[in-house]
Design an enzyme around this catalytic site. Structure first.
Site, PDB file in Angstrom:
ATOM      1  N   LYS A  25      -2.776  -0.138  -0.307  1.00 34.05           N
ATOM      2  CA  LYS A  25      -3.182  -0.317  -1.706  1.00 34.05           C
ATOM      3  C   LYS A  25      -4.593   0.192  -1.962  1.00 34.05           C
ATOM      4  O   LYS A  25      -5.141  -0.023  -3.044  1.00 34.05           O
ATOM      5  CB  LYS A  25      -3.091  -1.803  -2.077  1.00 34.05           C
ATOM      6  CG  LYS A  25      -1.698  -2.404  -1.890  1.00 34.05           C
ATOM      7  CD  LYS A  25      -1.688  -3.886  -2.225  1.00 34.05           C
ATOM      8  CE  LYS A  25      -0.440  -4.552  -1.667  1.00 34.05           C
ATOM      9  NZ  LYS A  25      -0.488  -6.007  -1.818  1.00 34.05           N
TER      10      LYS A  25
ATOM     11  N   PRO B 195      -1.756  -3.433  -8.987  1.00 38.18           N
ATOM     12  CA  PRO B 195      -1.127  -2.270  -8.380  1.00 38.18           C
ATOM     13  C   PRO B 195      -0.750  -2.507  -6.919  1.00 38.18           C
ATOM     14  O   PRO B 195      -1.563  -3.009  -6.136  1.00 38.18           O
ATOM     15  CB  PRO B 195      -2.205  -1.185  -8.474  1.00 38.18           C
ATOM     16  CG  PRO B 195      -3.283  -1.713  -9.308  1.00 38.18           C
ATOM     17  CD  PRO B 195      -3.080  -3.161  -9.509  1.00 38.18           C
ATOM     18  N   GLU B 196       0.457  -2.150  -6.573  1.00 38.63           N
ATOM     19  CA  GLU B 196       0.877  -2.076  -5.182  1.00 38.63           C
ATOM     20  C   GLU B 196       0.957  -0.594  -4.834  1.00 38.63           C
ATOM     21  O   GLU B 196       0.525   0.246  -5.631  1.00 38.63           O
ATOM     22  CB  GLU B 196       2.227  -2.796  -5.011  1.00 38.63           C
ATOM     23  CG  GLU B 196       2.173  -4.234  -5.519  1.00 38.63           C
ATOM     24  CD  GLU B 196       3.506  -4.973  -5.420  1.00 38.63           C
ATOM     25  OE1 GLU B 196       4.296  -4.674  -4.506  1.00 38.63           O
ATOM     26  OE2 GLU B 196       3.754  -5.837  -6.263  1.00 38.63           O
TER      27      GLU B 196
ATOM     28  N   ARG C  35       2.478 -18.017  -3.804  1.00 40.17           N
ATOM     29  CA  ARG C  35       2.891 -16.840  -4.573  1.00 40.17           C
ATOM     30  C   ARG C  35       4.265 -17.082  -5.170  1.00 40.17           C
ATOM     31  O   ARG C  35       5.198 -17.494  -4.465  1.00 40.17           O
ATOM     32  CB  ARG C  35       2.951 -15.586  -3.679  1.00 40.17           C
ATOM     33  CG  ARG C  35       1.690 -15.273  -2.877  1.00 40.17           C
ATOM     34  CD  ARG C  35       0.452 -15.098  -3.727  1.00 40.17           C
ATOM     35  NE  ARG C  35       0.565 -14.068  -4.736  1.00 40.17           N
ATOM     36  CZ  ARG C  35       0.350 -12.769  -4.525  1.00 40.17           C
ATOM     37  NH1 ARG C  35      -0.008 -12.341  -3.337  1.00 40.17           N
ATOM     38  NH2 ARG C  35       0.468 -11.899  -5.499  1.00 40.17           N
TER      39      ARG C  35
END
Length: 465
Positions: free
Chosen positions: A60, A2-3, A264
């Site tokens: 977050k 989740p962001e 990433r």
DNA sequence: AGTGCCGCCTGATGGC
DNA sequence: TGCCATCAGGCGGCAC
């Protein structure tokens, strides 16, 4: 994981659908100790008979505000989830923390990868102690241009990494960082110090726009994120770049590229997302004897700086770490006076296909990084022409602002090769896979070089590059 | 101080 | 089929 938009939806669901803010905790089970930061016993004992008053968000983080001035600050990391269930529902494999309520229901914290963390703090100072003391403003808060300049334009690190830095702006993760880069037409690799004031303002307004849309669509469900057990987000179908490697850019049609920046995965359009640290690059490509060097000479006359890929390839081979790596793959290889025996290498690779593949990829990577370094050194505002036979295979098209592809009639190609070397068969065989038919549509300009130099230059004059 | 890389975990997927 | 490597919405810590 989740962001900000996903966390926002989770909180909304817990408050407005599960009515968590009417419930009182009677007992807490901690089934995985590392999830709780600080004392586990304190966590369990202090939460007895506490009522949930409100649930809020910072970036977050989820913040449960409880009676007696207690707050739980919770981060879901990659896989954390909260579910509300009836007491008679049995625990499942990755349920890590269970908050039992007085109304015969329970809040279950479930986390497959066990990365999530929660900590019990005090309402009076939870914002000024870790972890929240290190969390910067959300994009929706007031962010001054001075703050942005200070945090972006003084840094030599990639825009993507800056967007992921929660201490500068919070709430943006890997999905939305890529989406913001796409929306602002900025290459995620661009170092912060090359961003203009306008870029910085665009980044903030883009972040606000994209995160708002994502919130309204319930967040993005790529794999495991769910608002609730049976409720998915819907923003994933609106994503422009994330999870769309090799698919056509929705703006210009060029296939999207995926690279790794600081570990990433990062997907972007190499053609319409500009790296502001680089010069304007015109890439020439085409089969052997198609006249690339003549075209190159034409653009040098027009004031372009020529980047000689042959020389750079030699440089890659001369690099000590590259040589060491190649020697690891092929121990029998000889290095004479700091130079690799490239003839031996070529012959070896013909008989060892797997090694050939590994080595090619490794060398392309070295070439890619060296070209990037050279282009950075030339810097923005200049014009560069580079002649790259294996433009697409080497991924050097990542750096090209425009691509000029040169075609040639095979008979004329053979004639020219005969004149040059006396053995056209060998050269044609060696250079067979220079580019595929489907690559032609990646080019901005396609010219045919079947006549003489005068005609070629006339054709180039008409292109107006 | 600023940067790069690894570790923390489990499960899904794809290549051989 | 299984076995192995790689990858995943994140972040903290360590070494240079």
């Amino acid at each position: 994981m989740p962001e900000l938009p996903e966390v926002n939806n989770i909180i909304n669901y817990l408050k407005n659908h599960e009515h968590l803010t009417t419930k009182t905790i009677c007992k807490v089970d901690v089934l995985y100790d590392y999830t709780i930061e600080g004392s586990k016993d304190y966590f369990i004992n202090a939460l007895k008979n506490k009522r949930i008053l409100d649930i809020t968000q910072k970036g977050k983080y989820i913040i449960f505000h409880l009676s007696d001035d207690l707050v739980i600050v919770s981060h879901l990391r990659m896989e954390g989830k909260y579910f509300v269930k009836n007491e008679d529902v049995e625990n499942t494999k990755h349920d890590l923390v269970i908050f039992h309520f007085t109304d015969n229901t329970k809040l279950v914290y479930n986390d497959t990868r066990k990365f999530g963390r929660m900590i019990l703090l005090n309402e009076k100072n939870y914002l000024s102690v870790p972890p929240l003391s290190k969390v910067g403003p959300e994009p929706f808060e007031n962010i001054s241009i001075a703050y942005l300049k200070e945090n972006y334009q003084t840094k030599n690190i990639a825009l993507k990494q800056l967007l992921l830095d929660q201490s500068i702006i919070s709430g943006i993760g890997n999905i939305y960082a890529d989406e913001i880069c796409f929306d602002t037409k900025l290459n995620p690799r661009t170092p912060g110090k090359f961003l203009s004031d306008d870029d910085l303002l665009n980044i903030v307004s883009s972040a606000r726009k994209i995160l708002t849309l994502a919130i309204n669509f319930g967040g993005s469900t790529i794999k495991t994120y769910h608002i609730a057990e049976d409720k998915e987000g819907n923003y994933q179908s609106h994503l422009n770049v994330y999870n769309r490697e090799n698919q056509p850019c929705k703006r210009c049609g060029y296939p999207l590229r995926k690279i790794f920046l600081n570990g990433r995965g990062t997907t972007f359009c190499p053609r319409c997302q500009v790296d502001k640290s680089l010069p304007f690059v015109l890439a020439l490509t085409g089969p052997i004897a198609s006249g690339k060097s003549s075209v190159n000479a034409y653009f040098v006359k027009q004031g372009f700086i020529s980047l000689d890929l042959d020389n750079i390839v030699h440089e890659v081979y001369k690099d000590k770490t590259v040589q060491k790596e190649i020697k690891n793959i092929i121990p029998s290889l000889k290095i004479v006076e700091g130079n690799i025996d490239r003839l031996y290498l070529k012959q070896y690779l013909i008989n060892h296909k797997a090694a050939k593949n590994d080595l090619e990829n490794y060398l392309y990577e070295g070439l890619y990084n060296l070209v990037l370094k050279k282009l950075r050194k030339i810097g923005p505002g200049k014009k560069v022409v580079m002649d790259v036979p294996l433009l697409f295979k080497s991924h050097l098209d990542d750096f090209a602002n425009k691509i000029l592809l040169i075609q040639i009639n095979p008979n004329i190609q053979r004639e020219r090769l005969e004149k040059r070397s006396g053995n056209s068969d060998l050269y044609l065989k060696l250079n067979k896979s220079y580019f595929e038919q489907e690559d032609i549509k990646k080019a901005d300009f396609v010219i045919s070089n079947n006549s003489n130099l005068e005609d070629l230059y006339k054709e180039l004059d008409n292109l107006n590059i």
